[in-house]
Design a protein around this motif. Structure first.
Motif, PDB file in Angstrom:
ATOM      1  N   ARG A   1       0.828  -1.210   0.000  1.00 22.31           N
ATOM      2  CA  ARG A   1       0.000   0.000   0.000  1.00 22.31           C
ATOM      3  C   ARG A   1       0.863   1.262   0.000  1.00 22.31           C
ATOM      4  NH1 ARG A   1      -3.244   1.679   5.308  1.00 22.31           N
ATOM      5  NH2 ARG A   1      -1.148   2.483   5.767  1.00 22.31           N
ATOM      6  N   ASP A   2       1.806   1.341   0.918  1.00 20.43           N
ATOM      7  CA  ASP A   2       2.645   2.530   1.043  1.00 20.43           C
ATOM      8  C   ASP A   2       4.008   2.351   0.395  1.00 20.43           C
ATOM      9  OD1 ASP A   2       0.990   4.263   3.043  1.00 20.43           O
ATOM     10  OD2 ASP A   2       0.998   2.253   3.901  1.00 20.43           O
ATOM     11  N   PHE A   3       4.401   1.123   0.161  1.00 15.46           N
ATOM     12  CA  PHE A   3       5.632   0.868  -0.586  1.00 15.46           C
ATOM     13  C   PHE A   3       5.497  -0.487  -1.277  1.00 15.46           C
ATOM     14  CE2 PHE A   3       6.259  -0.667   3.703  1.00 15.46           C
ATOM     15  CZ  PHE A   3       6.956  -1.866   3.589  1.00 15.46           C
ATOM     16  N   THR A   4       6.127  -0.604  -2.426  1.00 16.89           N
ATOM     17  CA  THR A   4       6.034  -1.807  -3.242  1.00 16.89           C
ATOM     18  C   THR A   4       7.395  -2.112  -3.858  1.00 16.89           C
ATOM     19  OG1 THR A   4       5.406  -0.548  -5.215  1.00 16.89           O
ATOM     20  CG2 THR A   4       3.623  -1.387  -3.840  1.00 16.89           C
ATOM     21  N   TYR A   5       7.525  -3.329  -4.384  1.00 14.19           N
ATOM     22  CA  TYR A   5       8.753  -3.685  -5.091  1.00 14.19           C
ATOM     23  C   TYR A   5       8.403  -4.610  -6.242  1.00 14.19           C
ATOM     24  CZ  TYR A   5       8.715  -8.341  -2.954  1.00 14.19           C
ATOM     25  OH  TYR A   5       8.374  -9.615  -2.575  1.00 14.19           O
ATOM     26  N   GLY A   6       9.326  -4.729  -7.184  1.00 12.20           N
ATOM     27  CA  GLY A   6       9.170  -5.631  -8.312  1.00 12.20           C
ATOM     28  C   GLY A   6      10.529  -5.837  -8.945  1.00 12.20           C
TER      29      GLY A   6
END
Length: 438
Positions: free
Chosen positions: A215-220
């Motif tokens: 929600r507030d941070f993501t990665y890929g």
């Protein structure tokens, strides 16, 4: 007294019954005048991933040029591993004045071993003049001695069942206990992708600034590199962390969210992130030691951590046979651990551990044999019992072929037991009683 004398003293002081609050710890803290002033404090709680998160926080901050103090536990070989300044364990003698200070300050108050040693280590760090303090919480949060300090940013890693006699029978209960490291108006980073609802509920109740993965941070990413995006910052073209394991991107993502939350007080460059992730090191967390046979060291000792270990082992490639050295505390979910690991292990070398809470090698063997008919095991799986981890590893090495793999896992005492003379370099068919230092 030397450090060993003080640790023995702390063991003898351990009260048989003690009030389950932080009142005693808070009182001794106040008598000591223990505080970190304007230095940012990051507190890390969770079931698994705490050590990796702490190590990445430390290494990235060091690469950014900051002076960093870290309280991490438990130790593998020497107690002073728990107290690090600028990436290096402090000298044992430097802890002695702080043990003396805690002893003088406690007066009539009883402290557990963990409370006493935690206060001494935190006082040692507070005297150092640091730019960042990282404190790893023990088994819980609400009643943990570390929680006598107010964190500027809290981190909660993965939540799973462990120490259920203290933390409760389900993930909601465990999450609720660990959520108490939050503070009103201050950021809390949650790197569990599916956290129990009790964490968000407590954040709302106390008015903490919840920063949730997804929600507030993501990665890929792909096979070559990964990227991270937070509320206001982004990092792209990142190399994978030097720490091995399927969950390390979850931990690394939480770490970057911490630095985003503290960026006005502790700015971090993209180069510090890249270099820090490339250099981070943490013994005993899916640590692969090259050799013939290969050696894997992992402190996985609950079902969640063991599931990650099994996945990591599957991704290592083909090994004709896997020889496991295993020792654990008696209160662990041995049935779940055996169920997950049995398909991967061709020979079990169960070991005694030098701690009363540990299951004996005989008890582990009996439990395995009791469950054996319901386990998916390779053909002709073998079982042996040993007096200590080094003896177990020696027997495994003697039985192994060069292309095989030896896995040492379970308690910190199991992994620490094979590291006490240095990192072993194994030669198939030979005793590992006296491993050489790396």
């Amino acid at each position: 007294m030397n450090l060993d004398d003080w640790l023995a003293h702390c063991e003898r002081l351990h009260p048989k019954t003690v009030d389950m609050t932080l009142a005693r710890v808070n009182a001794v803290r106040d008598r000591l005048g223990l505080a970190f002033g304007d230095t940012p404090v990051v507190m890390v709680a969770g079931t698994n991933g705490k050590g990796s998160t702490c190590a990445m926080l430390e290494t990235i901050a060091l690469q950014a040029g900051y002076k960093v103090g870290l309280y991490i536990k438990p130790h593998l070989v020497h107690f002073q591993e728990r107290c690090r300044v600028n990436g290096t364990p402090v000298e044992a003698d430097s802890l002695l004045p702080h043990f003396e200070a805690v002893e003088a300050a406690r007066g009539e108050l009883q402290l557990t071993y963990f409370e006493f040693t935690t206060l001494a280590i935190m006082r040692r760090l507070a005297a150092e003049g640091l730019d960042l303090v990282i404190l790893e919480v023990g088994l819980g949060g609400r009643l943990d001695a570390v929680n006598c300090i107010d964190a500027d940013c809290s981190v909660i890693t993965s939540i799973d069942l462990d120490h259920t006699e203290y933390l409760g029978p389900d993930r909601e209960s465990v999450g609720r206990e660990k959520a108490h490291i939050m503070r009103p108006g201050r950021p809390v980073v949650v790197s569990d992708p599916m956290p129990p609802a009790s964490i968000a509920a407590h954040a709302e109740a106390v008015g903490a600034d919840l920063r949730q993965l997804g929600r507030d941070f993501t990665y890929g990413g792909d096979r070559q590199q990964w990227q991270w995006a937070g509320r206001s910052k982004r990092f792209a073209g990142l190399a994978y962390p030097a720490l091995r394991g399927v969950n390390q991107l979850l931990n690394a993502s939480g770490v970057l969210a911490v630095f985003e939350a503290l960026h006005t007080r502790l700015p971090i460059s993209a180069q510090a992130v890249r270099t820090g992730l490339a250099l981070v090191d943490l013994p005993g967390r899916f640590q692969v030691v090259p050799g013939q046979p290969a050696l894997v060291l992992d402190v996985a000792h609950n079902p969640h951590a063991v599931a990650a270990l099994a996945q990591n082992l599957d991704q290592m490639g083909f090994f004709p046979r896997t020889h496991a050295v295993f020792g654990a505390m008696a209160d662990k979910d041995l049935g779940a651990i055996f169920a997950r690991m049995a398909p991967l292990v061709d020979s079990w070398h169960f070991t005694d551990l030098a701690i009363p809470r540990a299951a004996t090698a005989e008890a582990l063997a009996k439990q395995f044999e009791y469950l054996r008919t319901g386990l998916k095991t390779p053909p002709n799986v073998s079982v042996s019992r040993h007096a200590d981890p080094l003896a177990a590893m020696s027997a495994a090495a003697a039985a192994a072929d060069p292309a095989d793999r030896i896995l040492v896992f379970g308690s910190f005492y199991t992994v620490g037991g094979v590291l006490k003379n240095g990192v072993p370099r194994l030669v198939a068919g030979q005793s590992a009683q006296n491993p050489s230092n790396s």
